[in-house]
Design a protein around this motif. Structure first.
Motif, PDB file in Angstrom:
ATOM      1  N   ILE A  39     -62.186 -22.931  20.510  1.00 14.89           N
ATOM      2  CA  ILE A  39     -63.551 -22.569  20.882  1.00 14.89           C
ATOM      3  C   ILE A  39     -64.301 -23.783  21.419  1.00 14.89           C
ATOM      4  CG2 ILE A  39     -65.780 -21.799  19.963  1.00 14.89           C
ATOM      5  CD1 ILE A  39     -64.227 -19.991  18.054  1.00 14.89           C
ATOM      6  N   VAL A  40     -64.115 -24.940  20.784  1.00 13.44           N
ATOM      7  CA  VAL A  40     -64.779 -26.165  21.264  1.00 13.44           C
ATOM      8  C   VAL A  40     -64.344 -26.486  22.682  1.00 13.44           C
ATOM      9  CG1 VAL A  40     -65.028 -28.644  20.905  1.00 13.44           C
ATOM     10  CG2 VAL A  40     -65.092 -27.098  18.944  1.00 13.44           C
ATOM     11  N   MET A  41     -63.057 -26.303  22.972  1.00 10.47           N
ATOM     12  CA  MET A  41     -62.536 -26.668  24.298  1.00 10.47           C
ATOM     13  C   MET A  41     -62.999 -25.705  25.384  1.00 10.47           C
ATOM     14  SD  MET A  41     -58.671 -28.116  23.711  1.00 10.47           S
ATOM     15  CE  MET A  41     -58.072 -26.649  22.888  1.00 10.47           C
ATOM     16  N   ILE A  42     -63.005 -24.396  25.087  1.00 10.71           N
ATOM     17  CA  ILE A  42     -63.305 -23.419  26.137  1.00 10.71           C
ATOM     18  C   ILE A  42     -64.775 -23.033  26.180  1.00 10.71           C
ATOM     19  CG2 ILE A  42     -60.965 -22.502  26.009  1.00 10.71           C
ATOM     20  CD1 ILE A  42     -62.050 -20.093  24.535  1.00 10.71           C
ATOM     21  N   SER A  43     -65.514 -23.314  25.119  1.00  9.65           N
ATOM     22  CA  SER A  43     -66.925 -22.932  25.080  1.00  9.65           C
ATOM     23  C   SER A  43     -67.738 -24.016  24.386  1.00  9.65           C
ATOM     24  CB  SER A  43     -67.101 -21.594  24.355  1.00  9.65           C
ATOM     25  OG  SER A  43     -68.456 -21.203  24.345  1.00  9.65           O
ATOM     26  N   PRO A  44     -68.011 -25.131  25.083  1.00  6.70           N
ATOM     27  CA  PRO A  44     -68.775 -26.231  24.466  1.00  6.70           C
ATOM     28  C   PRO A  44     -70.140 -25.794  23.931  1.00  6.70           C
ATOM     29  CG  PRO A  44     -67.755 -26.952  26.515  1.00  6.70           C
ATOM     30  CD  PRO A  44     -67.563 -25.471  26.440  1.00  6.70           C
ATOM     31  N   ARG A  45     -70.670 -24.692  24.484  1.00 10.34           N
ATOM     32  CA  ARG A  45     -71.977 -24.211  24.017  1.00 10.34           C
ATOM     33  C   ARG A  45     -71.925 -23.804  22.537  1.00 10.34           C
ATOM     34  NH1 ARG A  45     -74.629 -19.229  24.765  1.00 10.34           N
ATOM     35  NH2 ARG A  45     -72.759 -18.438  25.787  1.00 10.34           N
ATOM     36  N   HIS A  46     -70.747 -23.418  22.062  1.00  8.58           N
ATOM     37  CA  HIS A  46     -70.587 -23.027  20.660  1.00  8.58           C
ATOM     38  C   HIS A  46     -69.859 -24.108  19.854  1.00  8.58           C
ATOM     39  CE1 HIS A  46     -70.809 -19.060  22.819  1.00  8.58           C
ATOM     40  NE2 HIS A  46     -71.773 -18.932  21.928  1.00  8.58           N
ATOM     41  N   ALA A  47     -69.888 -25.344  20.376  1.00  9.28           N
ATOM     42  CA  ALA A  47     -69.125 -26.413  19.736  1.00  9.28           C
ATOM     43  C   ALA A  47     -69.622 -26.713  18.325  1.00  9.28           C
ATOM     44  CB  ALA A  47     -69.192 -27.677  20.597  1.00  9.28           C
ATOM     45  N   ARG A  48     -70.937 -26.690  18.117  1.00 10.61           N
ATOM     46  CA  ARG A  48     -71.461 -27.047  16.795  1.00 10.61           C
ATOM     47  C   ARG A  48     -71.110 -25.973  15.768  1.00 10.61           C
ATOM     48  NH1 ARG A  48     -76.903 -28.293  15.849  1.00 10.61           N
ATOM     49  NH2 ARG A  48     -76.290 -30.099  14.625  1.00 10.61           N
ATOM     50  N   GLU A  49     -71.137 -24.703  16.182  1.00 10.63           N
ATOM     51  CA  GLU A  49     -70.735 -23.637  15.257  1.00 10.63           C
ATOM     52  C   GLU A  49     -69.274 -23.801  14.857  1.00 10.63           C
ATOM     53  OE1 GLU A  49     -72.417 -23.288  17.980  1.00 10.63           O
ATOM     54  OE2 GLU A  49     -74.154 -21.944  17.678  1.00 10.63           O
ATOM     55  N   ALA A  50     -68.427 -24.082  15.863  1.00 11.56           N
ATOM     56  CA  ALA A  50     -67.003 -24.280  15.571  1.00 11.56           C
ATOM     57  C   ALA A  50     -66.778 -25.534  14.737  1.00 11.56           C
ATOM     58  CB  ALA A  50     -66.220 -24.368  16.881  1.00 11.56           C
ATOM     59  N   ALA A  51     -67.616 -26.560  14.941  1.00  2.00           N
ATOM     60  CA  ALA A  51     -67.476 -27.793  14.173  1.00  2.00           C
ATOM     61  C   ALA A  51     -67.763 -27.563  12.691  1.00  2.00           C
ATOM     62  CB  ALA A  51     -68.415 -28.862  14.729  1.00  2.00           C
ATOM     63  N   VAL A  52     -68.689 -26.669  12.379  1.00  3.85           N
ATOM     64  CA  VAL A  52     -68.973 -26.353  10.974  1.00  3.85           C
ATOM     65  C   VAL A  52     -67.738 -25.751  10.313  1.00  3.85           C
ATOM     66  CG1 VAL A  52     -70.348 -24.924   9.428  1.00  3.85           C
ATOM     67  CG2 VAL A  52     -71.440 -26.047  11.366  1.00  3.85           C
ATOM     68  N   VAL A  53     -67.115 -24.795  10.999  1.00  2.68           N
ATOM     69  CA  VAL A  53     -65.897 -24.171  10.458  1.00  2.68           C
ATOM     70  C   VAL A  53     -64.796 -25.222  10.294  1.00  2.68           C
ATOM     71  CG1 VAL A  53     -64.112 -22.452  10.890  1.00  2.68           C
ATOM     72  CG2 VAL A  53     -66.487 -21.944  11.460  1.00  2.68           C
ATOM     73  N   THR A  54     -64.662 -26.082  11.300  1.00  3.72           N
ATOM     74  CA  THR A  54     -63.650 -27.142  11.228  1.00  3.72           C
ATOM     75  C   THR A  54     -63.888 -28.040  10.029  1.00  3.72           C
ATOM     76  OG1 THR A  54     -63.361 -27.150  13.631  1.00  3.72           O
ATOM     77  CG2 THR A  54     -62.662 -29.120  12.435  1.00  3.72           C
ATOM     78  N   LEU A  55     -65.135 -28.460   9.836  1.00  6.75           N
ATOM     79  CA  LEU A  55     -65.454 -29.380   8.747  1.00  6.75           C
ATOM     80  C   LEU A  55     -65.124 -28.765   7.391  1.00  6.75           C
ATOM     81  CD1 LEU A  55     -66.724 -32.059   7.813  1.00  6.75           C
ATOM     82  CD2 LEU A  55     -68.943 -30.910   7.814  1.00  6.75           C
ATOM     83  N   VAL A  56     -65.565 -27.528   7.165  1.00  8.36           N
ATOM     84  CA  VAL A  56     -65.359 -26.888   5.864  1.00  8.36           C
ATOM     85  C   VAL A  56     -63.869 -26.676   5.595  1.00  8.36           C
ATOM     86  CG1 VAL A  56     -65.788 -24.806   4.504  1.00  8.36           C
ATOM     87  CG2 VAL A  56     -67.623 -25.794   5.888  1.00  8.36           C
ATOM     88  N   CYS A  57     -63.140 -26.182   6.594  1.00  9.09           N
ATOM     89  CA  CYS A  57     -61.713 -25.896   6.397  1.00  9.09           C
ATOM     90  C   CYS A  57     -60.898 -27.179   6.275  1.00  9.09           C
ATOM     91  CB  CYS A  57     -61.186 -25.050   7.552  1.00  9.09           C
ATOM     92  SG  CYS A  57     -61.905 -23.395   7.634  1.00  9.09           S
ATOM     93  N   ALA A  58     -61.208 -28.174   7.111  1.00  3.96           N
ATOM     94  CA  ALA A  58     -60.455 -29.429   7.062  1.00  3.96           C
ATOM     95  C   ALA A  58     -60.699 -30.167   5.748  1.00  3.96           C
ATOM     96  CB  ALA A  58     -60.825 -30.308   8.252  1.00  3.96           C
ATOM     97  N   LEU A  59     -61.920 -30.091   5.208  1.00  3.43           N
ATOM     98  CA  LEU A  59     -62.198 -30.719   3.919  1.00  3.43           C
ATOM     99  C   LEU A  59     -61.316 -30.127   2.824  1.00  3.43           C
ATOM    100  CD1 LEU A  59     -66.101 -31.037   3.946  1.00  3.43           C
ATOM    101  CD2 LEU A  59     -64.459 -32.925   3.801  1.00  3.43           C
ATOM    102  N   GLN A  60     -61.124 -28.803   2.856  1.00  2.00           N
ATOM    103  CA  GLN A  60     -60.264 -28.164   1.854  1.00  2.00           C
ATOM    104  C   GLN A  60     -58.825 -28.636   1.997  1.00  2.00           C
ATOM    105  OE1 GLN A  60     -61.001 -23.865   1.108  1.00  2.00           O
ATOM    106  NE2 GLN A  60     -62.572 -24.058   2.677  1.00  2.00           N
ATOM    107  N   LEU A  61     -58.386 -28.844   3.217  1.00  2.00           N
ATOM    108  CA  LEU A  61     -57.019 -29.308   3.439  1.00  2.00           C
ATOM    109  C   LEU A  61     -56.845 -30.760   3.011  1.00  2.00           C
ATOM    110  CD1 LEU A  61     -56.420 -27.569   6.867  1.00  2.00           C
ATOM    111  CD2 LEU A  61     -55.209 -27.085   4.735  1.00  2.00           C
ATOM    112  N   VAL A  62     -57.863 -31.576   3.222  1.00  2.00           N
ATOM    113  CA  VAL A  62     -57.793 -32.968   2.773  1.00  2.00           C
ATOM    114  C   VAL A  62     -57.705 -33.026   1.249  1.00  2.00           C
ATOM    115  CG1 VAL A  62     -59.060 -35.145   2.605  1.00  2.00           C
ATOM    116  CG2 VAL A  62     -58.955 -33.937   4.786  1.00  2.00           C
ATOM    117  N   GLY A  63     -58.614 -32.323   0.575  1.00  2.00           N
ATOM    118  CA  GLY A  63     -58.582 -32.325  -0.889  1.00  2.00           C
ATOM    119  C   GLY A  63     -57.303 -31.732  -1.437  1.00  2.00           C
ATOM    120  N   GLY A  64     -56.878 -30.605  -0.853  1.00  2.00           N
ATOM    121  CA  GLY A  64     -55.640 -29.985  -1.311  1.00  2.00           C
ATOM    122  C   GLY A  64     -54.424 -30.848  -1.051  1.00  2.00           C
ATOM    123  N   GLY A  65     -54.433 -31.562   0.073  1.00  2.00           N
ATOM    124  CA  GLY A  65     -53.312 -32.446   0.379  1.00  2.00           C
ATOM    125  C   GLY A  65     -53.209 -33.598  -0.602  1.00  2.00           C
ATOM    126  N   ILE A  66     -54.357 -34.154  -0.979  1.00  2.00           N
ATOM    127  CA  ILE A  66     -54.347 -35.241  -1.967  1.00  2.00           C
ATOM    128  C   ILE A  66     -53.804 -34.733  -3.304  1.00  2.00           C
ATOM    129  CG2 ILE A  66     -55.807 -36.818  -3.288  1.00  2.00           C
ATOM    130  CD1 ILE A  66     -57.656 -36.945  -0.843  1.00  2.00           C
TER     131      ILE A  66
END
Length: 270
Positions: free
Chosen positions: A63-90
Motif C-alpha cells: 500500500i505504501v508503494m502504490i498509494s503514498p496518500r495512504h502511507a501513514r495509515e499503512a505505517a501504523v499497521v506496519t508498526l503494530v505488527c512489526a513490534l509483535q514480531l520483534v518481541g515474539g522473535g526475542i
C-alpha cells in the motif's frame, strides 16, 4: 514535479519495508521448515500469529508503494505488527533452547534456528524504524496529543505479566515471555497512538485488537488440528497455515485495489 519528489521518499520507504518483510518471511519459512522436521511442534509456536503478522507487514508495504496518500495509515499497521514480531522473535530465541532442553531439537538445528530468529528480529526492527519515519511530521512534539492512550499502553504492558505473577506461576520467565510476545508490543502500539491523529489512533487500536483476537483463534485452530488433522504431519500443518495466510493476503490486496479504483471513479464522476 514537486509532487513526484514528495512521493519518491515514501515509495522508497515502502520498498524498504517490503524488503524487510521478504527477508523476515524467508528466514521464518526456513526456520519453520527446519524446526518441524526436528520436532512434533508447529514451526513458530512461540509466535502463534507469525504468518498473519508478516502478511500484514507485506500488504502494508504494498500500500505504501502504490498509494503514498495512504502511507501513514499503512505505517501504523506496519508498526503494530512489526513490534509483535520483534518481541515474539526475542522470546523465540529463548524458546528454541527450551525445545532443545526437552529433547526434541538437535544441536545442529539450534545453531541454524537462532541466526534465523536474529534475522527476523533485525528485519522487523528496520520495518518499525521506517514506519516511525513515515508517521513522524514536523508538527509533532515530545508531548502526546492524547495522554490517555499512553496511560492505557502502560496498563496493557503491566497488567498481564502482573496477573501471571499473582497467579503463582512457578517460573517468573513465563511472565517475561508473555510480556515480550503480547503485552509489550500491544502496549507500544496503543501508547504510540497517543502521538497520532484520531483516525490513525483508531487504526492502531483496531490493529492491536485484531492481533489480540487472532492469537487465541490460531491457538484454538492448532488445538483442533491436532485432533482433526492427525494424519497430516507438522510440515503439512504449517503449509496449510501459510497457504491460508497467502490467500487472505491476496484477497486483502485485491480488495484494497478495488476499493481504491471505486474511490477514484467516484471522484471523477463528482
Amino acid at each position: 514535479m514537486e509532487q513526484g519528489s514528495e512521493r519518491r521518499p515514501v515509495a522508497v520507504a515502502g520498498i524498504v519495508i517490503m524488503g524487510s518483510g521478504v527477508v523476515a518471511l524467508l528466514a521464518a519459512l526456513w526456520a519453520a521448515r527446519r524446526a518441524v522436521r526436528g520436532t512434533e511442534l508447529f514451526g513458530w509456536s512461540t509466535i502463534p500469529a507469525l504468518w498473519p503478522l508478516l502478511s500484514a507487514v507485506l500488504v502494508a508495504a504494498l500500500i505504501v508503494m502504490i498509494s503514498p496518500r495512504h502511507a501513514r495509515e499503512a505505517a501504523v499497521v506496519t508498526l503494530v505488527c512489526a513490534l509483535q514480531l520483534v518481541g515474539g522473535g526475542i522470546a523465540a530465541s529463548r524458546d528454541w533452547f527450551d525445545v532443545r532442553g526437552g529433547g526434541n531439537l538437535s544441536p545442529y538445528l539450534l545453531v541454524v534456528l537462532i541466526p534465523l530468529t536474529v534475522v527476523l528480529v533485525a528485519a522487523m526492527t528496520v520495518a518499525c524504524c521506517v514506519a516511525v519515519v513515515l508517521l513522524w511530521h514536523p508538527g509533532m512534539t515530545w508531548r502526546p496529543q492524547s495522554p490517555g492512550w499512553v496511560a492505557a499502553g502502560v496498563l496493557i504492558a503491566a497488567v498481564p505479566p502482573v496477573l501471571i505473577l499473582l497467579e503463582g506461576s512457578e517460573e517468573v520467565t513465563v511472565a517475561g515471555q508473555i510480556a515480550l510476545v503480547w503485552s509489550l508490543p500491544w502496549a507500544a502500539g496503543i501508547a504510540a497512538a497517543g502521538w497520532l491523529d484520531k483516525p490513525l489512533r483508531r487504526i492502531a487500536a483496531a490493529t492491536v485488537l485484531a492481533g489480540a483476537v487472532l492469537t487465541p483463534a490460531i491457538l484454538i485452530t492448532w488445538a483442533l488440528s491436532w485432533a482433526a488433522l492427525h494424519l497430516v504431519d507438522a510440515v503439512g500443518r504449517d503449509a496449510l497455515m501459510i497457504g491460508a495466510v497467502a490467500v487472505l493476503s491476496a484477497w486483502a490486496g485485491v480488495a484494497y485495489l478495488m476499493w481504491r479504483r471505486e474511490r477514484r471513479r467516484a471522484r471523477l464522476v463528482a
